[in-house]
Write a protein that holds these residues in place. Structure first.
Motif, PDB file in Angstrom:
ATOM      1  N   SER A 129      30.477  12.859 -10.963  1.00 33.68           N
ATOM      2  CA  SER A 129      29.708  12.480  -9.768  1.00 33.68           C
ATOM      3  C   SER A 129      29.208  13.668  -8.956  1.00 33.68           C
ATOM      4  CB  SER A 129      30.568  11.592  -8.849  1.00 33.68           C
ATOM      5  OG  SER A 129      30.991  10.424  -9.501  1.00 33.68           O
ATOM      6  N   CYS A 130      29.769  14.870  -9.200  1.00 36.20           N
ATOM      7  CA  CYS A 130      29.507  15.990  -8.297  1.00 36.20           C
ATOM      8  C   CYS A 130      29.031  17.235  -9.029  1.00 36.20           C
ATOM      9  CB  CYS A 130      30.784  16.329  -7.520  1.00 36.20           C
ATOM     10  SG  CYS A 130      31.474  14.909  -6.623  1.00 36.20           S
ATOM     11  N   LYS A 150      26.347  17.416  -3.893  1.00 34.92           N
ATOM     12  CA  LYS A 150      27.416  16.415  -3.933  1.00 34.92           C
ATOM     13  C   LYS A 150      28.723  17.147  -4.155  1.00 34.92           C
ATOM     14  CE  LYS A 150      24.506  12.691  -5.469  1.00 34.92           C
ATOM     15  NZ  LYS A 150      24.641  11.288  -5.324  1.00 34.92           N
ATOM     16  N   ILE A 151      29.632  17.009  -3.193  1.00 35.13           N
ATOM     17  CA  ILE A 151      30.881  17.758  -3.204  1.00 35.13           C
ATOM     18  C   ILE A 151      32.035  16.859  -3.589  1.00 35.13           C
ATOM     19  CG2 ILE A 151      32.533  18.996  -1.753  1.00 35.13           C
ATOM     20  CD1 ILE A 151      30.253  20.092  -0.184  1.00 35.13           C
ATOM     21  N   GLY A 152      32.866  17.346  -4.520  1.00 39.15           N
ATOM     22  CA  GLY A 152      34.023  16.587  -4.952  1.00 39.15           C
ATOM     23  C   GLY A 152      35.321  17.313  -4.632  1.00 39.15           C
ATOM     24  N   ASN A 189      27.800  11.917   0.420  1.00 39.24           N
ATOM     25  CA  ASN A 189      27.719  12.957  -0.608  1.00 39.24           C
ATOM     26  C   ASN A 189      29.045  13.703  -0.784  1.00 39.24           C
ATOM     27  OD1 ASN A 189      25.002  12.524  -1.320  1.00 39.24           O
ATOM     28  ND2 ASN A 189      24.299  13.744   0.408  1.00 39.24           N
TER      29      ASN A 189
END
Length: 259
Positions: free
Chosen positions: A61-62, A2-4, A29
């Protein structure tokens, strides 16, 4: 994974669009935060990533973050989320920030890789300069390189050469666009429509670049192959040389490096 994205300017948009287009990572994602929520949500609608309402929400989240905000904003951002980055990966695409600089703030708690990308990443033809100094483990480095390789070629440089490398690849697209515009103007001057002129010139530049990359031939050899004795091309080359093309190109990089 998961990339932020921390920040969603033009470079971040190019990278996110490239990731999604390559299908290396699903759009659900990819997350992003930027202070201008209205613009962020507009970009999310166009590209497909998930917008976050706060930097803390993004951090929770990431597990991989792409630092793509303005360089002067980074220290403030890190002060807000540093504690939530423990054990995670931070990939920076911010100019002027090296692994050593991040490590001085984050220590060993966050694994860091600095990259200098360029905007052609949006169409899978970018240059991704990876700083050799990093703290990613072998598996993480392979995964990050695999992800970014979907956006173009990857080259590793020591920290001491990231500045000049970024000047060439990061600023270079603007210079190439000027050349495209100039030769298109010449085509229009002699009767070709503007749209057709851009297409002809852009494809000529793209094809020439791909030919050099594929053959790895010296550009001078490829130039000579087009210059017949007493022909038209050598006359054009002569004019470019008399008007200082090489010196102008080098001077443009000098101006960047002295800034």
């Amino acid at each position: 994974m998961k990339i932020g994205f921390i920040g969603m300017g033009n470079m971040a948009k190019a990278i996110a669009s490239g990731f999604i287009a390559s299908r290396k990572i699903q759009k659900e994602n990819i997350f992003a935060f930027a202070p201008n929520q209205e613009k962020l949500k507009k970009n999310a609608g166009e590209i497909g990533f998930i917008p976050c309402e706060s930097i803390l929400s993004l951090a929770d989240s990431c597990d991989v973050f792409i630092m793509s905000c303005k360089p002067y904003q980074i220290e403030g951002v890190l002060s807000e989320i540093q504690g939530r980055l423990f054990g995670k990966v931070l990939v920076s695409v911010a100019a002027g920030w090296s692994y050593e600089k991040f490590h001085g703030i984050l220590g060993d708690d966050v694994r860091v890789q600095c990259i200098m990308p360029n905007t052609p990443a949006m169409v899978g033809e970018g240059v991704m300069l990876f700083e050799k100094e990093n703290s990613l483990n072998a598996g993480e480095l392979k995964e990050i390189k695999d992800l970014f390789s979907s956006l173009g070629i990857i080259e590793e440089l020591p920290a001491s050469l990231m500045g000049i490398g970024g000047a060439i690849s990061g600023c270079g697209p603007a210079f190439m666009d000027l050349i495209i515009e100039s030769y298109a103007d010449a085509a229009v001057k002699y009767g070709i429509s503007r749209q057709t002129a851009y297409k002809i010139v852009s494809q000529t530049m793209l094809g020439s670049a791909k030919l050099q990359l594929k053959t790895e031939a010296h550009p001078g050899i490829l130039k000579d192959a087009v210059c017949s004795p007493g022909g038209t091309t050598i006359c054009g080359v002569d004019s470019l040389e008399k008007n200082g093309l090489r010196g102008i190109c080098i001077s443009s990089i000098d101006a960047i490096m002295k800034k």
